[in-house]
Each structure stands twice: as C-alpha cells, then as structure tokens.
Enzyme design. Structure first.
Site, PDB file in Angstrom:
ATOM      1  N   GLY A 119      45.544  41.605  33.409  1.00 33.24           N
ATOM      2  CA  GLY A 119      46.229  40.512  34.108  1.00 33.24           C
ATOM      3  C   GLY A 119      47.646  40.867  34.510  1.00 33.24           C
ATOM      4  N   SER A 156      47.458  45.178  38.412  1.00 33.37           N
ATOM      5  CA  SER A 156      47.344  46.573  38.865  1.00 33.37           C
ATOM      6  C   SER A 156      46.774  46.603  40.287  1.00 33.37           C
ATOM      7  CB  SER A 156      46.471  47.382  37.908  1.00 33.37           C
ATOM      8  OG  SER A 156      45.227  46.752  37.733  1.00 33.37           O
ATOM      9  N   GLU A 174      43.174  41.488  49.913  1.00 32.76           N
ATOM     10  CA  GLU A 174      42.468  41.030  48.710  1.00 32.76           C
ATOM     11  C   GLU A 174      41.576  39.826  49.042  1.00 32.76           C
ATOM     12  OE1 GLU A 174      44.129  41.871  45.226  1.00 32.76           O
ATOM     13  OE2 GLU A 174      42.814  40.604  44.033  1.00 32.76           O
ATOM     14  N   ASP A 202      51.439  37.908  43.255  1.00 31.99           N
ATOM     15  CA  ASP A 202      51.412  39.242  42.649  1.00 31.99           C
ATOM     16  C   ASP A 202      51.984  40.293  43.596  1.00 31.99           C
ATOM     17  OD1 ASP A 202      50.052  37.751  40.826  1.00 31.99           O
ATOM     18  OD2 ASP A 202      48.105  38.679  41.168  1.00 31.99           O
ATOM     19  N   TYR A 256      37.944  31.859  39.501  1.00 31.32           N
ATOM     20  CA  TYR A 256      39.260  31.721  40.149  1.00 31.32           C
ATOM     21  C   TYR A 256      39.082  31.057  41.512  1.00 31.32           C
ATOM     22  CZ  TYR A 256      43.740  33.009  42.237  1.00 31.32           C
ATOM     23  OH  TYR A 256      44.966  32.962  42.861  1.00 31.32           O
TER      24      TYR A 256
HETATM   25  C1  GLA Z   1      46.189  35.807  39.946  1.00 34.10           C
HETATM   26  C2  GLA Z   1      46.378  35.707  41.458  1.00 34.10           C
HETATM   27  C3  GLA Z   1      47.713  35.046  41.811  1.00 34.10           C
HETATM   28  C4  GLA Z   1      47.911  33.737  41.060  1.00 34.10           C
HETATM   29  C5  GLA Z   1      47.588  33.910  39.574  1.00 34.10           C
HETATM   30  C6  GLA Z   1      47.593  32.605  38.846  1.00 34.10           C
HETATM   31  O1  GLA Z   1      47.111  36.693  39.396  1.00 34.10           O
HETATM   32  O2  GLA Z   1      46.308  36.989  42.045  1.00 34.10           O
HETATM   33  O3  GLA Z   1      47.811  34.860  43.200  1.00 34.10           O
HETATM   34  O4  GLA Z   1      47.166  32.715  41.635  1.00 34.10           O
HETATM   35  O5  GLA Z   1      46.338  34.521  39.354  1.00 34.10           O
HETATM   36  O6  GLA Z   1      48.857  32.047  38.836  1.00 34.10           O
END
Ligand code: GLA
Length: 394
Positions: free
Chosen positions: A121, A124, A157, A169, A219
């Site tokens: 998490g 990477s 992505e 990210d 997700y």
């Molecule tokens: C992942 C996603 C981000 C964000 C987080 C949760 O890391 O890539 O865009 O939504 O989860 O905050």
C-alpha cells in the site's frame, strides 16, 4: 534492489550511460478514499523509491528489465497490446497515454527496481508510472510538466491497468518535499505544503503482509457506491458534482432515499474531508496529539462505514492505540491489507515495535514487517557524480 546495482546491471546489459530517475512511494497521513470524490488528501513522498536507468535505443524493440522480479519484456513501443505480466502494464499504460496524444517516442532500454515493498500500500505502482513517464518525457523532450505527468499516470492506471484510482498517489510521488505533507484539493488540484516536524516523533509503517486479490474490484465498487450517492442526491438537487459538494446536513436530508450502505459510505467521505482540514491546523500548531486523534477517527470510519479494513489492520491499530508513545494509528491507502501508519514518540519507539511484532506473531503467526520511514522529495532525475548522488531540483 538498490540504486548502485540497478545502474551496474544496466551498464552490464546495455553498455550505455543511462538517464537515472528516482520515483518515490508515498504515505498518506489523512484523507483516505477522498481523492476520487474530489476532496482533500494529505500524503507525502517517502524515502523508499524505485530507480529507473534508461536510454534510447536505435532498434525497433524496447527492452525492459524488472531487476527485482528477475523478469523482462521485449516490445515495440508503437504496436504493443496489454500484457499477461501484471507489472508491465503500468509502463505500457503510460506509453499508451503518450501514444494517444499522437506523440511519437523512441524505443528504449531500461532497468528498474527499488525498495518500495510491493503490495504494502505504499504505491509502488504509481511510482513506476510517474517514474517512467518522467523518464520518457526527458528522453523524448515531450515538455510535459509535473501536473500533466500526474494526470496521464492516473489515466494509465484507470484505463490500461483497470483500477479507477484517484490522483493522490501519482501526485504525491511527483510533488513530494522533504519533511512536508501535501494538502491537495482534488477538485482543482491546488496544493499546499504543511510541515511535519520530526524532532521527537517517528512514522512507523506496520505491514500486515496481507494483500487481498479482490482489492482492486472492491476499490472500484467503493467508487461506484460514492457515485451512486451523488446521483441519488442529484435527483432533487441537480448541482452536485461530487461528494465534495455535499454537507452532512444535505446528506441527512436525503437519508430516506439512500440505501443504508450508500449513506454510510457518503457520510464517511464527508467527515473525512473535514478531518483533513482540521488536521492541517494541528500541523501548523505542531499539535500531533490532536492530529493523532483524528487518525483514530479515520480508522473507525474506514472500518465501520467505508468497510475497507480487515482483521489484521484492525488488530494492529487496536494494539498500537494501547501503547504509550503512540499518538495516532490507522490503516492507510486503499485498504483490504497493506500497512498501518503510526505516529510514535521517539523515546518509546523500540518498545512499540517489539510489542507489536510479538503480538502480531502470537495472533496471526506472521512476522510483522515494520518500516521506519522519512518524508523526502518527489520524482526527479539523479545526477551521478563520482562520489555522491545529487538530485536535480526542477
Ligand atoms: C489508493 C488509490 C488512491 C486513493 C487511495 C485511498 O491508494 O490509488 O487514489 O484513492 O487508495 O485513499
């Protein structure tokens, strides 16, 4: 694999001088699952990074080597398809984005690897995307700025890999700064740095060692549930674009129209946005005790209302919370595994690490990996000088 070995492997394989890029992973202090709801986030780039050694080649094939996986891919930059090897799609995805903008780029040789633990998490995958896009931008003089790189990486992505992530990210990996967290307004992408003072605290990441195979689809489902909430509220109030435009009072006034689960998802997101704003005030006052309390609230919301936690994450947060010196702890990132983030006073750090390791092994039979992390600068080129590495500031 460390930086020196990646350069050595590149030179050995290709006998060329590479361009070298460092792209860091990220932590997120607060603001989880708010980015794709156009809300606020508070991430930072970290000391763990991927390194890419890359150069143009004059052939009709690119040669890509993943040093840590001991794997490689040959492909033509102009004609490839999605690959069965999962790791390649982050890179092919960003190349596809460049191709979509009708820009021609040249085939390349590259070796990459690093020390961001995979599946923990710490993003990477975002680091690979931003790192390669940053590198290809330089090699081919595409003149993309950091914001364009962040947006294209996110699109790669979303569209090529198939995870409907927000922009946090990629943004954090690119815009990171030493000892500062970035408050990003994901509605207009304005951002501001806030100091995180490390005089007497350490950030500990506790890696559950769990990464659920369904995490990506769960997700995406959370994102759809948030969008469903917006569309229901919009039936009587057509001006809502995202949950960012919804207050708790507004949500409550629509409670009877919303399925219970959708109500809970939305209420978590709205509360989390307020927590990020409150947290920034605490950072300015260097009040990490109050900041830490918000982290616990975030964890409870992610566990009970957004339902993206798991028993291992909950255990680590519950146990951390009992320990002297822990100011705040919560699950971090998309969820369903990965790491907890903990703010711990330096004088208690050894005891906290030992206790958590011991308890985790007793409960789950797993050796807990703990990473002490520091906040560092974002994606950039590394100049290799004779005795030291210097990072170019752009
Ligand atoms: C992942 C996603 C981000 C964000 C987080 C949760 O890391 O890539 O865009 O939504 O989860 O905050």
């Amino acid at each position: 694999m460390n930086y020196d070995k990646i350069i050595a492997l590149f030179k050995d394989k290709f006998d060329q001088e590479p361009l070298v890029i460092r792209a860091p992973g990220r932590i997120n202090l607060l603001g989880e699952h708010t980015d794709y709801n156009k809300g606020f986030v508070l991430p930072a780039a970290i000391d763990k990074a991927i390194y890419i050694a890359i150069s143009e080649n004059c052939s009709s094939q690119s040669h890509l080597i993943a040093a840590d996986l001991n794997d490689e891919l040959f492909f033509d930059i102009n004609t490839f398809e999605k690959s069965e090897k999962g790791w390649t799609n982050y890179i092919l995805g960003v190349i596809k984005q460049i191709r979509n903008s009708a820009v021609t780029i040249k085939n390349f040789n590259a070796v990459f690897g690093g020390d961001i633990p995979i599946g923990a998490g710490l993003s990477s995958s975002a680091a690979i995307e931003t790192g390669f896009l940053f590198a290809l931008n330089k090699l081919n003089n595409l003149n993309l700025d950091k914001l364009e790189i962040a947006k294209l990486s996110q699109k790669a992505e979303n569209e090529f890999v198939g995870v409907k992530c927000g922009i946090m990210d990629q943004f954090a990996s690119l815009y990171g700064q030493n000892n500062a967290v970035i408050k990003i307004d994901c509605r207009n992408l304005e951002f501001e740095y806030f100091p995180l003072v490390f005089d007497d605290i350490t950030i500990l990441l506790c890696d559950t060692g769990i990464s659920h195979s369904l995490a990506n689809s769960k997700y995406n489902a959370r994102r759809e549930q948030c969008e469903m909430g917006v569309s229901i509220i919009n039936k009587s109030n057509g001006r809502i674009e995202s949950l960012r435009d919804v207050t708790l009072q507004m949500l409550d006034s629509h409670k009877s129209e919303l399925p219970e689960i959708i109500y809970r998802r939305c209420s978590y997101v709205i509360r989390e946005n307020s927590r990020v704003l409150e947290a920034c005030d605490y950072l300015l006052e260097n009040d990490l005790t109050s900041f830490g309390k918000l982290m616990y609230q975030t964890h409870e919301g992610l566990r009970d209302d957004f339902e993206v936690s798991c028993k291992e994450l909950n255990f680590l947060v519950d146990e951390a919370r009992k320990l002297k010196g822990v100011l705040g702890a919560r699950m971090m990132g998309g969820g369903f595994g990965g790491c907890t983030i903990n703010i711990v006073q330096n004088n208690e750090i050894n005891g906290v690490m030992e206790t958590l390791k011991h308890k985790y092994r007793n409960e789950f039979g797993i050796d807990l990996k703990i990473y002490i992390t520091s906040i560092e600068g974002g994606t950039n080129e590394i100049n290799q000088t004779v005795n030291k590495i210097t990072i170019n500031e752009t």
